[in-house]
Design an enzyme around this catalytic site. Sequence first.
Site, PDB file in Angstrom:
ATOM      1  N   CYS A 119     -50.018  15.500 -13.304  1.00 37.09           N
ATOM      2  CA  CYS A 119     -51.370  15.983 -13.048  1.00 37.09           C
ATOM      3  C   CYS A 119     -51.334  17.380 -12.422  1.00 37.09           C
ATOM      4  O   CYS A 119     -52.088  18.276 -12.829  1.00 37.09           O
ATOM      5  CB  CYS A 119     -52.117  15.009 -12.141  1.00 37.09           C
ATOM      6  SG  CYS A 119     -53.866  15.400 -11.923  1.00 37.09           S
ATOM      7  N   CYS A 202     -56.530  19.406  -3.771  1.00 42.53           N
ATOM      8  CA  CYS A 202     -57.568  18.674  -4.484  1.00 42.53           C
ATOM      9  C   CYS A 202     -58.139  17.586  -3.578  1.00 42.53           C
ATOM     10  O   CYS A 202     -57.427  16.999  -2.760  1.00 42.53           O
ATOM     11  CB  CYS A 202     -56.994  18.036  -5.750  1.00 42.53           C
ATOM     12  SG  CYS A 202     -56.460  19.238  -6.999  1.00 42.53           S
ATOM     13  N   CYS A 205     -56.451  14.175  -3.286  1.00 44.32           N
ATOM     14  CA  CYS A 205     -55.057  14.216  -2.856  1.00 44.32           C
ATOM     15  C   CYS A 205     -54.871  14.790  -1.458  1.00 44.32           C
ATOM     16  O   CYS A 205     -53.745  15.077  -1.044  1.00 44.32           O
ATOM     17  CB  CYS A 205     -54.227  15.031  -3.850  1.00 44.32           C
ATOM     18  SG  CYS A 205     -54.239  14.370  -5.527  1.00 44.32           S
ATOM     19  N   CYS A 229     -46.196  20.582  -5.199  1.00 43.97           N
ATOM     20  CA  CYS A 229     -46.813  20.432  -6.523  1.00 43.97           C
ATOM     21  C   CYS A 229     -46.068  21.190  -7.611  1.00 43.97           C
ATOM     22  O   CYS A 229     -46.375  21.043  -8.788  1.00 43.97           O
ATOM     23  CB  CYS A 229     -48.265  20.901  -6.482  1.00 43.97           C
ATOM     24  SG  CYS A 229     -48.440  22.643  -6.036  1.00 43.97           S
TER      25      CYS A 229
END
Length: 239
Positions: A119, A202, A205, A229
């Site tokens: 993602c 996000c 998250c 990430c």
Amino acid sequence: MEKHKLNYLNKALEDLPLSSAIAFVLKNTEGKKVFSTSFGIEDQLLTHYIAPHADEVSIFTLDTGRQFNETYEVFHKTQSKYPSLKIQTYFPEEEDVRQYANQNGINGFYDSIEKRKQCCCIRKVKPLQRAISGASLWITGLRAEQSPNREGMQYLEWDDANRLVKYNPLLHYTLQEVEQLTTMNKIPVSSLYKKGYLSIGCAPCTRALLPGEDFRAGRWWWENGKKECGLHIHSDKNY
């Protein structure tokens, strides 16, 4: 950029104040220069000091499609305070998002680290590649204090994965110093920051930090181990 020049520039940067350091790097590097902002407190501080150089630096942000509304609010306030800045927004590819949601569910990133990283790749890493394409210098808000993985970094270093020089002006700044400068210069900061969101990503998250927790504990809190990430890669480490 040659290693000896990087060493020379890093040595010269050691005692320069932030405004002078940024001007020095821009003057002594060639090619396209970009600055990525997520509207966190570090990036907001850098935006303030980069604003006088708006004609030399392309500024961009990554909109993952899962942002906090507070992030959009500080985006708007930033544009109002610095009208000379043109902040370009990069979005994930619609087809990538559609395929991910169809295969894993809209919140499939909670199911495994692999799905979460997939993602992040779709919503952040791939848009970043488009944003920095053709750039020779990428300015970031990374600080060594944020993570043990970042302690060995330098102000300027060669990013082999992205084939450019990464510049980390705030590398040796403490959080207290960043806060003091943003307050002194009346720089817009996300309202989430005062609620304990020291690292804002996000919305699904990110959570607020609990007293005594590590800086990155609020990101992907359901995972164990190194939490990144994939945007910042240095040798064999993901920052």
